[in-house]
Design a protein around this motif. Structure first.
Motif, PDB file in Angstrom:
ATOM      1  N   LEU A 120     128.928  78.028  64.392  1.00 45.90           N
ATOM      2  CA  LEU A 120     128.178  77.614  65.580  1.00 45.90           C
ATOM      3  C   LEU A 120     126.894  76.879  65.203  1.00 45.90           C
ATOM      4  O   LEU A 120     126.497  75.933  65.883  1.00 45.90           O
ATOM      5  N   GLU A 121     126.247  77.292  64.113  1.00 47.95           N
ATOM      6  CA  GLU A 121     125.046  76.599  63.667  1.00 47.95           C
ATOM      7  C   GLU A 121     125.382  75.180  63.209  1.00 47.95           C
ATOM      8  O   GLU A 121     124.638  74.229  63.477  1.00 47.95           O
ATOM      9  N   ARG A 124     125.840  73.174  66.285  1.00 46.51           N
ATOM     10  CA  ARG A 124     124.552  72.857  66.916  1.00 46.51           C
ATOM     11  C   ARG A 124     123.871  71.687  66.221  1.00 46.51           C
ATOM     12  O   ARG A 124     123.357  70.757  66.869  1.00 46.51           O
ATOM     13  N   ASP A 147     120.878  75.213  73.172  1.00 45.65           N
ATOM     14  CA  ASP A 147     120.190  76.386  72.662  1.00 45.65           C
ATOM     15  C   ASP A 147     121.198  77.475  72.331  1.00 45.65           C
ATOM     16  O   ASP A 147     122.375  77.384  72.675  1.00 45.65           O
ATOM     17  N   VAL A 148     120.713  78.478  71.617  1.00 46.64           N
ATOM     18  CA  VAL A 148     121.555  79.608  71.225  1.00 46.64           C
ATOM     19  C   VAL A 148     121.238  80.783  72.138  1.00 46.64           C
ATOM     20  O   VAL A 148     120.072  81.145  72.313  1.00 46.64           O
ATOM     21  N   LEU A 153     126.733  79.392  71.588  1.00 45.93           N
ATOM     22  CA  LEU A 153     125.976  78.149  71.633  1.00 45.93           C
ATOM     23  C   LEU A 153     126.114  77.541  73.019  1.00 45.93           C
ATOM     24  O   LEU A 153     127.227  77.273  73.480  1.00 45.93           O
TER      25      LEU A 153
END
Length: 289
Positions: A120-121, A124, A147-148, A153
Motif C-alpha cells: 500500500l505504501e 501511495r 491519505d492512509v 489507502l
C-alpha cells in the motif's frame, strides 16, 4: 571627409540557462525499491529462522491461508506437496515456538501485515508521483486527496467550485473525472487488495422524492467503479459499493459546500477486508431455526 573607421554596434546576447526539470518518476522507482528491499530482508529473516519443512508450510500458508487453522500445530498442505492424491499435513509438534527455530501464528500474521503495508505504501508513492508528473492529472491535483486510514489507502476525488466531477444532479462522469479514475484504476490493478467505493453528495435536496441523494450517491459510486475497471482494475477487486448521500460531509460547517460532493476509494488492507467480508457473509439465523 572623415577617415575615422565606423564603429560597429555592440551586440549583447543574453543566455538564459534553464535548469533541468525533474519530474516525479523517481518516486515510482523509489517506491518499487523500498518494497523490494523490505520483501528481501523479510525473506532473509524467514530463511534464517526456519527449516525446510517449516518453509514449505509458510509457502502453503501464503498460497492458501484458509488451510491453516490459527493456533493449530498442524498445517494441511495441498495435494502435490505430499505423496498420493490426498492432502498431506505437517506437524509442528505442539505449535510454532516464538524462537529462531520457528514462526508462531502471530509472527506469520505480522509478516503478512508488513508485506501488505509495503504494497500500500508503494501504491501511495506511485499515485503521488503520478500527481506530480502526469500532464493529465496535474490540472486536477487539488481535487485528489490521498491519505492512509485504518482501513487502508484512501483516495478521494472531490468537487471544486466550477469544476465538478459529474453533470449537475447526474451520475454521468465528465471527461476529466473519467480520465482521473481510469488513471487510478491502472495503478490499483498492480495490487491484489480489494477496494471499497463510496459516493457522497452535498446536502442540497432533490425535488423528486423518488430519487434522492441516496440514490444519486450510489449511482455515482457505481459510475466510478466502471471507470476504474475501464482503467485496468480487475472487477474482482471491487469489494463494496456504498452510497452515503449527505450523511458524512467533509465540511461539517457547510453541508452544501462543493467539497462534500466526492468519491472515496479505499484500497483495503487484506486483514481488514477479510474481517469485513467475513462479517457480511455470516450465516443469517432466522427466528425459529
Amino acid at each position: 571627409m572623415s577617415l575615422e573607421p565606423k564603429k560597429q554596434p555592440v551586440i549583447v546576447r543574453k543566455v538564459i540557462r534553464k535548469s533541468a526539470h525533474h519530474g516525479g518518476a523517481w518516486k515510482i522507482a523509489y517506491a518499487d525499491f523500498a518494497t523490494a528491499m523490505m520483501a528481501f530482508f523479510l525473506l532473509l529473516w524467514i530463511l534464517n529462522a526456519t527449516d525446510d519443512k517449516q518453509r514449505a508450510a509458510i509457502a502453503g500458508y501464503f498460497q492458501e491461508p484458509a488451510l491453516f487453522e490459527a493456533g493449530s500445530p498442524v498445517l494441511t498442505v495441498p495435494t502435490g506437496e505430499g505423496s498420493g492424491n490426498a492432502p498431506s499435513t505437517i506437524d509442528f509438534e505442539g505449535g510454532f515456538a516464538p524462537s529462531p527455530e520457528g514462526l508462531s501464528p502471530s509472527q506469520l500474521a505480522a509478516l503478512a501485515q508488513r508485506l501488505d503495508s509495503a504494497r500500500l505504501e508503494s501504491l501511495r508513492l506511485s499515485l503521488q508521483a503520478a500527481l506530480d508528473d502526469s500532464a493529465a492529472l496535474a490540472p486536477y491535483k487539488e481535487q485528489l486527496l490521498i491519505d492512509v486510514v485504518p482501513e487502508g489507502l484512501r483516495i478521494q476525488i472531490i468537487d471544486r467550485e466550477h469544476r465538478p466531477m459529474f453533470d449537475l444532479g447526474s451520475a454521468r462522469l465528465l471527461p476529466h473525472a473519467a480520465a482521473i479514475l481510469e488513471e487510478i484504476g491502472t495503478m490499483i490493478e498492480t495490487v491484489p487488495n480489494p477496494t471499497a467505493i463510496s459516493g457522497h453528495t452535498d446536502a442540497h435536496p432533490y425535488t423528486n422524492p423518488d430519487y434522492t441523494n441516496w440514490e444519486l450517491s450510489t449511482d455515482r459510486a457505481n459510475a466510478a467503479r466502471r471507470a476504474l475497471i475501464a482503467g485496468g482494475m480487475a472487477e474482482e477487486q471491487v469489494g463494496r459499493i456504498v452510497g452515503l448521500g449527505s450523511s458524512a460531509p467533509a465540511d461539517l460547517e457547510d453541508p452544501g459546500a462543493p467539497i462534500n460532493r466526492r468519491i472515496s476509494i479505499v484500497v483495503m488492507r487484506l486483514e481488514t477486508a477479510e474481517a469485513v467480508f467475513e462479517h457480511d457473509s455470516a450465516t443469517l439465523e432466522l427466528p425459529g431455526d
